[in-house]
Scaffold this active site. Sequence first.
Site, short mmCIF file in Angstrom:
data_model
loop_
_atom_site.label_atom_id
_atom_site.label_comp_id
_atom_site.label_asym_id
_atom_site.label_seq_id
_atom_site.Cartn_x
_atom_site.Cartn_y
_atom_site.Cartn_z
N ASP A 295 0.87 -1.17 0.00
CA ASP A 295 0.00 0.00 0.00
C ASP A 295 0.92 1.23 0.00
O ASP A 295 2.14 1.13 0.18
CB ASP A 295 -0.98 -0.01 1.19
CG ASP A 295 -2.20 0.87 0.90
OD1 ASP A 295 -2.14 1.69 -0.04
OD2 ASP A 295 -3.21 0.75 1.62
C1 NOJ Z 1 -3.91 4.00 0.02
C2 NOJ Z 1 -5.11 3.11 0.14
O1 NOJ Z 1 -5.08 2.41 1.37
C3 NOJ Z 1 -5.22 2.11 -0.99
O2 NOJ Z 1 -6.42 1.40 -0.87
C4 NOJ Z 1 -5.13 2.81 -2.31
O3 NOJ Z 1 -5.28 1.89 -3.36
C5 NOJ Z 1 -3.78 3.50 -2.37
N1 NOJ Z 1 -3.69 4.49 -1.31
C6 NOJ Z 1 -3.55 4.19 -3.71
O4 NOJ Z 1 -4.33 5.31 -3.83
#
Ligand code: NOJ
Length: 762
Positions: A295
């Site tokens: 993430d």
């Molecule tokens: C953080 C989020 O937790 C995740 O779900 C998302 O895909 C990413 N950022 C990218 O934006």
Amino acid sequence: MKKNLLVLIVGLILTFNACKVSSQSNKSPQQEKNIEQKVDSVLALMTLEEKVGQMLQYNGSWDVTGPATGTTNEKKLERLKKGLVGSMLNVVSVKHTREAQRLIMENSRLKIPLIFGYDVIHGYQTMFPVPLGETASWDMNLAERTAAAAARETAASGVHWTFAPMMDVSRDARWGRIMEGAGEDPFLNAEIAVARINGFQGSDLANEKTIAACAKHFAGYGFAEAGRDYNTVNIGIHELHNTILPPFKAAAKAGVATFMNSFNEIDGVPATSSSYLQRELLKQDWNWNGFIVSDWGSISEMIPHGIAKNKKEAALLAVKGGSDMDMEGGAYESSLISLVEEGKVSEELIDDSVKRILRVKFQLGLFDDPYKYCDESFENSEVYSDANQQLALEAAKKSIVLLKNENNILPIQDKVKSIAVIGPLADDKDSPLGNWRAQAVKNSGVSVLEGIKKHAPNSIKVTYAEGTKLSAGERNFLSPLTINENDTSGFAEAKELAENSDLVILVVGEDAFQSGEGRSQTNIGFLGVQDELMKEIQEVNKNVVMVLMNGRPMDLTWSNQHIPAIVETWFLGSQHGNAVGEILFGKYNPSGKLPVSFPRNVGQEPLYYNQKSTGRPNENSEVTYSHYTDAGRDALFPFGFGLSYTNFEYGKIKLSDDSFSASEEIKASIEVRNTGKMAGEEVVQLYIRDLFASITRPIKELKGFEKISLQPGESKTVSFTIDAELLSYFGRDKKWVTDPGKFHLFIGPNSRDLQQVEFQYK
Ligand code: NOJ
């Protein structure tokens, strides 16, 4: 597909450099073998620096979805030209993706195409209901079709990959991201995750109208303590396997192309570095061959977690733990090469990650034509197409849940001649779009007021007052407007309208950005002065229909006591208001059922229907049993609950046999009849309880459901098959087992109002 000369030349060079590769369009064993050979041949050409480059994902800075993490644009540009980046996120549109792809294709040595990822959570520009809302449809075919439509719009815009579906089981209304998943139940989460994956990916990833999906967040993210986003997670091994992992396992089995790990720790180990989850389970036991993206910055976040002193240690833990790609984190970029050179990480580990990434790029057909998703004419015809708007309307209608309908106040009756539409969200065209709205155009949703005006017969006079304003958002950096904290300037006008109308439609709840990432709340009631507004309106007119907009279960205790009709509409997307209009005026019969329990108050959270018995369940005891002294322990509106304008009568459960053994199965069936006057749909639900097992088991668990549609007077028999696998659980000896013994089987319209029979597994 349109190709200009340059693209053709680049394509030819690429074909040569990538060992005469050609795209794969399906997954026969031979074709899979071909892909493997091509992956190996590309890998053989790569330097260590190029390999590590594939493991990096950069944000495109057109749209930021997390805190910026440092790498300057100049540096990114330089690395792109050298082919030292594998992926980018938040680069969208044919124009921009082509530009970024060209940097690689025209400058780098091996010309390995970029894969572009984006958060397409409930639509690209056409917005479908937020995932929690759409889950309320319990319509898997619908979920597959909306995902397919979102995939087409995304693919038409040059993007290859969505970071969806999120399949984090969550039982806590305080957690802002509960809106992004499928609620509290593992079985329902798994079913809809697979439907969405099939929708996004289709039967062939190489088709340029499909995109790669991503199972996220692996794992446990929805179990953040006290519902506070990013907070610590503590889940025992049995809970992990029985509750959290089933959707992920189903996703892996369905062939999801990628996984994303999660920000949280589980029992002291950040998921990003969990070799148990990523290597042992996912890659080894489940035999899954896609790649795992971290993430946003989650690798470097192991520094503040306190298990890595610097980015180098974080990179070491993550790569050993099985994370293949570093999303905008800079840890792999700064440290992987030296870790290999120092012998701390073997090159085989790097090769494994790179092969996984290349494999997905081959499956998408990007080596064949890196610009295959760059077709402006497709972009122009597909994005926000009329057909997608029609689908958005269908999805929106099916996601609405009728929670209360005293004296059949709904659908609005002929005697009603005047309606006052009141509330801060009534004429809001932005909140319907919800959070995680990708490329939705601000204020492009149909407001509830617009929908009511469109669908009300001419004989009804519709008036409107906001009561309390939406105002420039303090809480939300993305949102222009939020529920105002203290504005009562519109109360007098609203009351006057209410007093002089036959019916009031009160449109209240949350604004779009109250839920979503980083939007946890301790208060799940109505913010601002909405409570006061509701009370004052209710004093002057008792004929009130509450239209609720929200991304999480809310505390509806007062509303349930005082308001005769409650319609749960979530954030329904582009066609929100039209769907509400059709429901209120009886053009569509509500069929949604809650995918999550609505509590009596926030103190009950986390709340879920599939609880354990505890050693002290006895309600007849005086004090010393498991309960609250100031509120019930059950939900106000239980999981699976939702009303219809018609009535469904359930017959008696019939079992084909009351016992069976490992190689056998039994069938449970029930007749359901529409005894009302309107055609309608019903979700028939099957629950099972394992009475005695090697670990404590839930008091009931959803194990099947079927949505049926019945004309007035019509009846249908619904059957469920029960076999050993359906009864199995992850037991005390850390294996999936089915214990011989007694089980209860329940069928009914929701998790509370159930018939029960017993059977034996021998
Ligand atoms: C953080 C989020 O937790 C995740 O779900 C998302 O895909 C990413 N950022 C990218 O934006």
